[in-house]
Design a protein around this motif. Structure first.
Motif, PDB file in Angstrom:
ATOM      1  N   ILE A  87     -22.402  57.251  11.077  1.00  9.65           N
ATOM      2  CA  ILE A  87     -21.761  58.522  10.732  1.00  9.65           C
ATOM      3  C   ILE A  87     -22.425  59.064   9.474  1.00  9.65           C
ATOM      4  CG2 ILE A  87     -19.594  59.593  10.018  1.00  9.65           C
ATOM      5  CD1 ILE A  87     -18.184  57.439  11.714  1.00  9.65           C
ATOM      6  N   TYR A  88     -23.151  60.162   9.612  1.00 10.67           N
ATOM      7  CA  TYR A  88     -23.904  60.740   8.503  1.00 10.67           C
ATOM      8  C   TYR A  88     -23.241  62.024   8.003  1.00 10.67           C
ATOM      9  CZ  TYR A  88     -27.674  57.541   9.759  1.00 10.67           C
ATOM     10  OH  TYR A  88     -28.415  56.417  10.016  1.00 10.67           O
ATOM     11  N   PHE A  89     -23.598  62.396   6.742  1.00 10.63           N
ATOM     12  CA  PHE A  89     -23.104  63.629   6.117  1.00 10.63           C
ATOM     13  C   PHE A  89     -24.288  64.472   5.680  1.00 10.63           C
ATOM     14  CE2 PHE A  89     -19.721  60.579   5.666  1.00 10.63           C
ATOM     15  CZ  PHE A  89     -18.559  61.307   5.860  1.00 10.63           C
ATOM     16  N   ASP A 124     -17.708  67.246   4.502  1.00 13.20           N
ATOM     17  CA  ASP A 124     -17.018  67.599   5.738  1.00 13.20           C
ATOM     18  C   ASP A 124     -17.622  66.826   6.911  1.00 13.20           C
ATOM     19  OD1 ASP A 124     -19.249  69.312   5.009  1.00 13.20           O
ATOM     20  OD2 ASP A 124     -18.930  70.285   6.964  1.00 13.20           O
ATOM     21  N   ILE A 125     -16.817  66.652   7.958  1.00 16.17           N
ATOM     22  CA  ILE A 125     -17.219  65.846   9.122  1.00 16.17           C
ATOM     23  C   ILE A 125     -18.129  66.669  10.034  1.00 16.17           C
ATOM     24  CG2 ILE A 125     -16.399  64.515  11.112  1.00 16.17           C
ATOM     25  CD1 ILE A 125     -15.657  63.325   8.404  1.00 16.17           C
ATOM     26  N   ARG A 126     -19.353  66.173  10.269  1.00 17.18           N
ATOM     27  CA  ARG A 126     -20.294  66.855  11.152  1.00 17.18           C
ATOM     28  C   ARG A 126     -19.896  66.636  12.624  1.00 17.18           C
ATOM     29  NH1 ARG A 126     -26.238  65.160   8.889  1.00 17.18           N
ATOM     30  NH2 ARG A 126     -26.130  64.026  10.861  1.00 17.18           N
ATOM     31  N   GLN A 179     -16.399  59.222  -2.615  1.00 19.44           N
ATOM     32  CA  GLN A 179     -14.959  59.062  -2.456  1.00 19.44           C
ATOM     33  C   GLN A 179     -14.385  60.201  -1.611  1.00 19.44           C
ATOM     34  OE1 GLN A 179     -13.180  56.435  -3.345  1.00 19.44           O
ATOM     35  NE2 GLN A 179     -11.304  57.328  -2.476  1.00 19.44           N
ATOM     36  N   LYS A 180     -14.894  61.416  -1.826  1.00 22.46           N
ATOM     37  CA  LYS A 180     -14.443  62.546  -1.024  1.00 22.46           C
ATOM     38  C   LYS A 180     -14.820  62.367   0.449  1.00 22.46           C
ATOM     39  CE  LYS A 180     -12.688  65.725  -2.315  1.00 22.46           C
ATOM     40  NZ  LYS A 180     -11.227  66.002  -2.429  1.00 22.46           N
TER      41      LYS A 180
END
Length: 642
Positions: free
Chosen positions: A533-535, A541-543, A585-586
């Motif tokens: 799971i990458y950002f 925000d969730i891609r 953390q966010k």
């Protein structure tokens, strides 16, 4: 009809004992009836009825006498009266025979109504299971594949039971009337049958002649020769030392005999060891390699009035043990007159499988030892609403012969030649393919097993998935099947595949794990083979691609309610260490919040951000890396905490 002597029936219905003249007359009729001398029995029963006496038993026997003499017009009249006047005393067998008689009259609507009644009062009868409202459509689909013509050597007498022999045929006939007075057979008031041979390819005038050293004072019929024409199997009445032999009820049974061709003459006549004085064995058919003999019998263990059997012919000329071909082929009615081709296609006559009326000709492949293949009606014009039987076929030339008592013939039974213009398809094969995957991780499963299970819960085919998780298998689309996927450690999954037209079908399977074997601190993403799971850079925000993978984690937590996890999030090395700790953390909080929004209890989730402290590559502060390399560090992980 002369062939009726070879269709076996056993039924014992008793009428009042002799007393009055009427009772004595009935007793005489019963004696003839129980001897299968149906023609004189009919005459006697009609005299009794004309005198004003009638009963359910009398109508049953009279109807049966007509039915087994193939006089379906009169049989239908008698069965109709039986059902109208004695409905509560009528057993299911008479509903079936009335239905068959109506078919032979072309009255399919009322025939189907009688069959519907028959199915209502029977529980495990094969004929009821075979009956389908669309049987005529299935027969029509197989029709129009033959061109037929009358056999040029038919006479005003009966000709049937053709057998291929050199450039011609052997057949059975009662055309010789020389012994009419002495040897008239009382089954149907026809003369006794003999075997004849004729060269059908002769350009000069040809005439059928009797086969020397084979014919006797009784019946000879239904023959077959070995591939080298040196061995002849044929049917004859039980005849020993110049005398016929009766069973305990006074009936002269049928036997198969074998003869050898020695110096151009048939000799070494042999009564085969599986014959019996107590039951009939008849209608031989020989496999192409000569190692299997098919025949018909009503021996103990027979499912119906007559069943088809097979027996092994050993190298020394002796025989194995008779084997019933089983309930897929044999029914509670008449299966008779088998013929086997070199490609192991069995043709036979039956009134137990759905047909057009009387005896119809059917075909099935017997490649499978279980004889579970479809039973196909060969259709018109070979089949008719009359009796059609003794079918033989040379696959190389696609030519053959059969017999029928249909209208328009020369005699009672006539032989017809035919040419097959379109081959019968014996198995409807439907290709099935697809991929097997893990339901949560979507990982392909290599080595998963696909099984085809028929409606009798028997495994008929199987396949294994390849290195791409792909499988290909075929199933019989003439019936319903279950397609089942199995893999060790996974819950099996299956889908029902209905009877179809054979078009290819794609069926993908997604298997669920039986358990998740994991301990504290294990990475759930690795166990489930999830994509990382990458950002995006400087985002939390969730891609969309990450959302797909998180949904798989949610599915695992739904399946295993005791599973609690911790979301650990990370950043790349760009930016200050303090900011990266905040950003990670966010990201962890964003991941958990998404899962809670999808229904996961927050109490089962924890989160922690690690900033850039746990890089997966060399891209530390001051190290030049590509955007793709930095992306590998911007990720979330899921650790099992309980």
């Amino acid at each position: 009809m002369s062939k009726s002597i070879f269709v076996f029936i056993s039924f014992y219905l008793f009428l009042p004992s002799p007393g009055s003249a009427q009772d004595q007359l009935i007793s005489r009729g019963n004696t003839k009836y129980e001897e299968y001398s149906f023609s004189p029995a009919i005459d006697i029963y009609k005299r009794v009825i004309d005198k004003g006496f009638v009963s359910a038993e009398l109508l049953q026997k009279l109807g049966n006498a007509y039915y087994f003499n193939s006089n379906y017009t009169e049989a239908a009249k008698v069965y109709d009266r039986l059902i109208r006047e004695y409905d509560k005393e009528v057993g299911p067998e008479y509903l079936f025979r009335y239905s068959q008689s109506l078919k032979s009259l072309g009255d399919y609507e009322n025939s189907d109504l009688m069959m519907a009644r028959f199915t209502e009062v029977t529980s495990d009868d094969k004929r009821a299971a075979n009956f389908k409202s669309d049987y005529k459509a299935e027969i029509k689909k197989n029709s129009g594949r033959y061109t037929i013509a009358p056999f040029e050597y038919n006479s005003v007498y009966a000709e049937f039971a053709p057998a291929l022999y050199k450039q011609g045929l052997i057949f059975s006939s009662d055309r010789d009337t020389g012994n009419l007075a002495k040897y008239r057979h009382t089954w149907n008031s026809s003369d006794f049958l003999d075997l004849y041979k004729v060269n059908v390819d002769s350009l000069s005038q040809n005439k059928p002649v009797k086969i020397d050293n084979i014919n006797s004072r009784l019946h000879e019929s239904t023959s077959v020769l070995s591939s080298d024409d040196s061995t002849l199997y044929f049917t004859r009445n039980n005849f020993r030392d110049g005398k016929y032999v009766r069973d305990g009820s006074g009936m002269v049974r049928l036997k198969i005999f074998r003869a050898r061709l020695v110096d151009g003459q048939w000799s070494e006549l042999e009564d085969l060891p599986f014959n019996s004085d107590a039951y009939s064995v008849a209608h031989p058919a020989l496999s192409g390699d000569g190692k299997t003999l098919y025949f018909v019998s009503d021996m103990p263990g027979t499912l119906g009035q007559s069943d088809i059997y097979k027996i092994q012919v050993l190298d020394d000329g002796t025989f194995g043990k008779p084997e019933n071909l089983g309930p897929s082929i044999n029914t509670e009615a008449r299966e008779t007159f088998p013929y086997i081709t070199r490609k192991n296609i069995l043709y036979f006559s039956s009134d137990g499988h759905p047909g057009l009326g009387g005896l119809d000709i059917f075909a099935t492949s017997v490649q499978d030892e279980n004889h579970k293949g479809p039973i196909l009606n060969v259709g018109e014009p070979v089949n008719s609403k009359w009796d059609d039987f003794t079918f033989i076929f040379a696959e190389e030339s696609r030519k053959g012969y059969f017999a029928s008592n249909r209208q328009g013939g020369v005699g009672g039974d006539d032989i017809y030649s035919f040419l097959e213009t379109k081959a019968l398809i014996f198995e409807c094969v439907q290709p099935v393919s697809g991929t097997v995957r893990d339901k949560i991780s979507n990982e392909i499963l290599v080595g998963a097993t696909i099984k085809i299970i028929n409606e009798a819960n028997e495994e008929v085919r199987s396949a294994i998935t390849d290195e791409k998780g792909h499988y290909e298998v075929a199933c019989d689309c003439g019936q319903g099947n279950f397609v089942r996927a199995l893999m060790e450690g996974y819950v099996p999954s299956e889908e029902y595949l209905e009877k179809s037209d054979g078009k290819p079908r794609i069926m993908d399977f997604y298997l669920e794990r039986e358990t998740v074997t994991a301990g504290f601190g294990d990475d759930l993403a690795k166990l489930l083979q999830l994509s990382t799971i990458y950002f995006n850079y400087n985002k939390f925000d969730i891609r969309p691609d990450a959302e797909i993978e998180i949904q798989k984690v949610i599915a695992a937590m739904d399946k295993f309610p005791s599973l609690n996890i911790k979301a650990n999030s990370h950043t790349d090395s760009r930016g200050s260490d303090q900011y990266n700790l905040y950003l990670s953390q966010k990201r962890a909080e964003s991941t958990v919040a998404y899962m809670v929004s999808k229904g996961i209890n927050a109490a089962r989730l924890q989160q922690e951000g690690f900033g850039e402290t746990r890089l997966v590559n060399q891209c530390e502060n001051g190290v030049k890396c590509s955007n793709e390399e930095h992306e590998l560090n911007r990720r979330s992980e899921f650790l099992i905490i309980e």
